[in-house]
Write a protein that holds these residues in place. Structure first.
Motif, PDB file in Angstrom:
ATOM      1  N   LEU A  33     -11.424  -5.444   1.477  1.00  0.00           N
ATOM      2  CA  LEU A  33     -10.885  -4.749   0.314  1.00  0.00           C
ATOM      3  C   LEU A  33      -9.763  -5.568  -0.310  1.00  0.00           C
ATOM      4  CD1 LEU A  33     -10.662  -0.999   1.394  1.00  0.00           C
ATOM      5  CD2 LEU A  33     -12.284  -2.046  -0.175  1.00  0.00           C
ATOM      6  N   ASP A  65      -4.336   6.098  -3.555  1.00  0.00           N
ATOM      7  CA  ASP A  65      -5.766   6.325  -3.361  1.00  0.00           C
ATOM      8  C   ASP A  65      -6.418   5.324  -2.424  1.00  0.00           C
ATOM      9  OD1 ASP A  65      -5.610   4.100  -4.965  1.00  0.00           O
ATOM     10  OD2 ASP A  65      -7.239   4.698  -6.313  1.00  0.00           O
ATOM     11  N   PHE A  66      -5.639   4.621  -1.582  1.00  0.00           N
ATOM     12  CA  PHE A  66      -6.249   3.604  -0.732  1.00  0.00           C
ATOM     13  C   PHE A  66      -7.237   4.218   0.250  1.00  0.00           C
ATOM     14  CE2 PHE A  66      -6.308   0.762   3.016  1.00  0.00           C
ATOM     15  CZ  PHE A  66      -6.874  -0.347   2.388  1.00  0.00           C
ATOM     16  N   ASP A 102     -14.921   5.153  -0.037  1.00  0.00           N
ATOM     17  CA  ASP A 102     -15.954   4.788  -1.007  1.00  0.00           C
ATOM     18  C   ASP A 102     -16.622   3.463  -0.648  1.00  0.00           C
ATOM     19  OD1 ASP A 102     -15.393   7.076  -2.408  1.00  0.00           O
ATOM     20  OD2 ASP A 102     -14.124   6.089  -3.907  1.00  0.00           O
ATOM     21  N   ALA A 103     -15.854   2.537  -0.065  1.00  0.00           N
ATOM     22  CA  ALA A 103     -16.436   1.255   0.333  1.00  0.00           C
ATOM     23  C   ALA A 103     -17.367   1.421   1.529  1.00  0.00           C
ATOM     24  CB  ALA A 103     -15.330   0.255   0.666  1.00  0.00           C
ATOM     25  N   ASP A 156      -9.081   6.752  -0.218  1.00  0.00           N
ATOM     26  CA  ASP A 156     -10.310   7.020  -0.965  1.00  0.00           C
ATOM     27  C   ASP A 156     -11.106   5.738  -1.177  1.00  0.00           C
ATOM     28  OD1 ASP A 156      -9.628   9.697  -1.183  1.00  0.00           O
ATOM     29  OD2 ASP A 156      -8.640   9.438  -3.115  1.00  0.00           O
ATOM     30  N   ARG A 157     -10.419   4.632  -1.412  1.00  0.00           N
ATOM     31  CA  ARG A 157     -11.117   3.352  -1.586  1.00  0.00           C
ATOM     32  C   ARG A 157     -11.815   2.932  -0.300  1.00  0.00           C
ATOM     33  NH1 ARG A 157      -9.203  -1.611  -3.118  1.00  0.00           N
ATOM     34  NH2 ARG A 157      -6.972  -1.327  -2.756  1.00  0.00           N
ATOM     35  N   VAL A 158     -11.160   3.164   0.836  1.00  0.00           N
ATOM     36  CA  VAL A 158     -11.788   2.858   2.122  1.00  0.00           C
ATOM     37  C   VAL A 158     -13.064   3.679   2.284  1.00  0.00           C
ATOM     38  CG1 VAL A 158     -11.531   3.029   4.624  1.00  0.00           C
ATOM     39  CG2 VAL A 158      -9.631   2.180   3.235  1.00  0.00           C
ATOM     40  N   GLU A 195       0.279   2.806  -3.232  1.00  0.00           N
ATOM     41  CA  GLU A 195      -1.106   3.069  -3.635  1.00  0.00           C
ATOM     42  C   GLU A 195      -1.575   4.378  -3.029  1.00  0.00           C
ATOM     43  OE1 GLU A 195      -5.563   1.074  -3.424  1.00  0.00           O
ATOM     44  OE2 GLU A 195      -3.797  -0.233  -3.321  1.00  0.00           O
ATOM     45  N   VAL A 202      -6.270  -5.873  -2.521  1.00  0.00           N
ATOM     46  CA  VAL A 202      -5.033  -5.152  -2.832  1.00  0.00           C
ATOM     47  C   VAL A 202      -4.297  -6.000  -3.859  1.00  0.00           C
ATOM     48  CG1 VAL A 202      -2.825  -4.271  -1.978  1.00  0.00           C
ATOM     49  CG2 VAL A 202      -4.879  -4.072  -0.563  1.00  0.00           C
ATOM     50  N   LEU A 246       0.808  -1.221   0.000  1.00  0.00           N
ATOM     51  CA  LEU A 246       0.000   0.000   0.000  1.00  0.00           C
ATOM     52  C   LEU A 246       0.838   1.267   0.000  1.00  0.00           C
ATOM     53  CD1 LEU A 246      -2.865  -1.003   2.450  1.00  0.00           C
ATOM     54  CD2 LEU A 246      -2.998  -0.727  -0.024  1.00  0.00           C
ATOM     55  N   PRO A 304     -20.893   4.046  -0.077  1.00  0.00           N
ATOM     56  CA  PRO A 304     -20.993   3.840  -1.525  1.00  0.00           C
ATOM     57  C   PRO A 304     -21.937   4.806  -2.228  1.00  0.00           C
ATOM     58  CG  PRO A 304     -22.216   2.153  -0.349  1.00  0.00           C
ATOM     59  CD  PRO A 304     -21.469   2.927   0.696  1.00  0.00           C
TER      60      PRO A 304
END
Length: 234
Positions: A174, A151-152, A158-159, A154-156, A149, A176, A146, A162
């Motif tokens: 998630l 944008d991790f 967004d998950a 942001d992924r957290v 990465e 990876v 990570l 949603p």
């Protein structure tokens, strides 16, 4: 001496009712179904997911190691009921990474390299800080991946949200890279704070589990007027 482990027999087992320090409410514990987590190196990291990848992976991993593999993350949820039995709130009370389905004979603070529980003062503990209301388990190899990465976080987010700011119930898994079960994250009790992770060991000294306590239930015999919160050390 360092803080004592919480009452895990109560915290990790469905049951109740238990007293709660808000008039008109009582608490019950509900245990959620487990979800898989990959540990390719067997070196466990517990952290707020928004911070994952921001430091050296070796420094973040607990010194207690397990065999590489896939294990279950099981959440205990505190459910708050009013006098009529209606659910008023529910929160994640503890997150347990199950390594062996065996009884725990003793508990010890999970520590990283350089952390010595013998140097802790009264009611002090090692734990990870949370200011985004989430925690997670992941492997040190995943943590290292990570670092690249951007944008991790942001992924957290967004998950968890949603759409229309509706929170997805915990836990959330998630991917990876090509690992679909690389990170399991969850909300943390009543929000931000500093939370200790404990290692449960079997009678033979093997690691049975890691448990992060989010301090939602107090000991029944604890005085409600004791001074403040417990001290935490990073």
């Amino acid at each position: 001496m360092a803080v004592s482990p919480p009452d895990f027999a109560r915290l990790l087992t469905a049951g109740g009712p238990y007293p709660f320090p808000v008039e008109g409410l009582e608490a019950r514990i509900r245990v959620l179904p487990g979800v898989p987590l990959s540990l390719p190196s067997g070196r466990v990291v517990a952290i707020e997911p928004f911070m994952a990848g921001g430091d050296d992976a070796d420094a973040m991993a607990f010194t207690a190691r397990v065999a590489p593999g896939t294990y279950q993350v099981v959440l205990s949820e505190i459910v708050l009921l009013d006098a009529g039995g209606r659910v008023k709130d529910r929160r994640v009370a503890a997150a347990r990474l199950v390594v062996r389905d065996e009884p725990v004979a003793r508990w010890e603070l999970a520590v990283t390299a350089g952390q010595d529980p013998a140097r802790l003062g009264d009611d002090e503990y090692f734990g990870y800080p949370v200011d985004g209301g989430t925690g997670c388990f992941l492997d040190a190899e995943t943590y290292r991946a990570l670092e690249a990465e951007e944008d991790f976080g942001d992924r957290v987010f967004d998950a968890m949200y949603p759409g229309d700011s509706v929170t997805v119930p915990s836990p959330i898994t998630l991917a990876v890279g090509e690992d679909p079960t690389a990170v399991v994250f969850f909300t943390t009790g009543f929000g931000d704070g500093a939370y200790a992770t404990w290692v449960g060991r079997t009678a033979a000294g093997e690691v049975a589990c890691f448990v992060t306590d989010f301090v939602t239930l107090s000991d029944e015999d604890e005085d409600e007027d004791e001074d403040g919160d417990e001290d935490q050390k990073d």
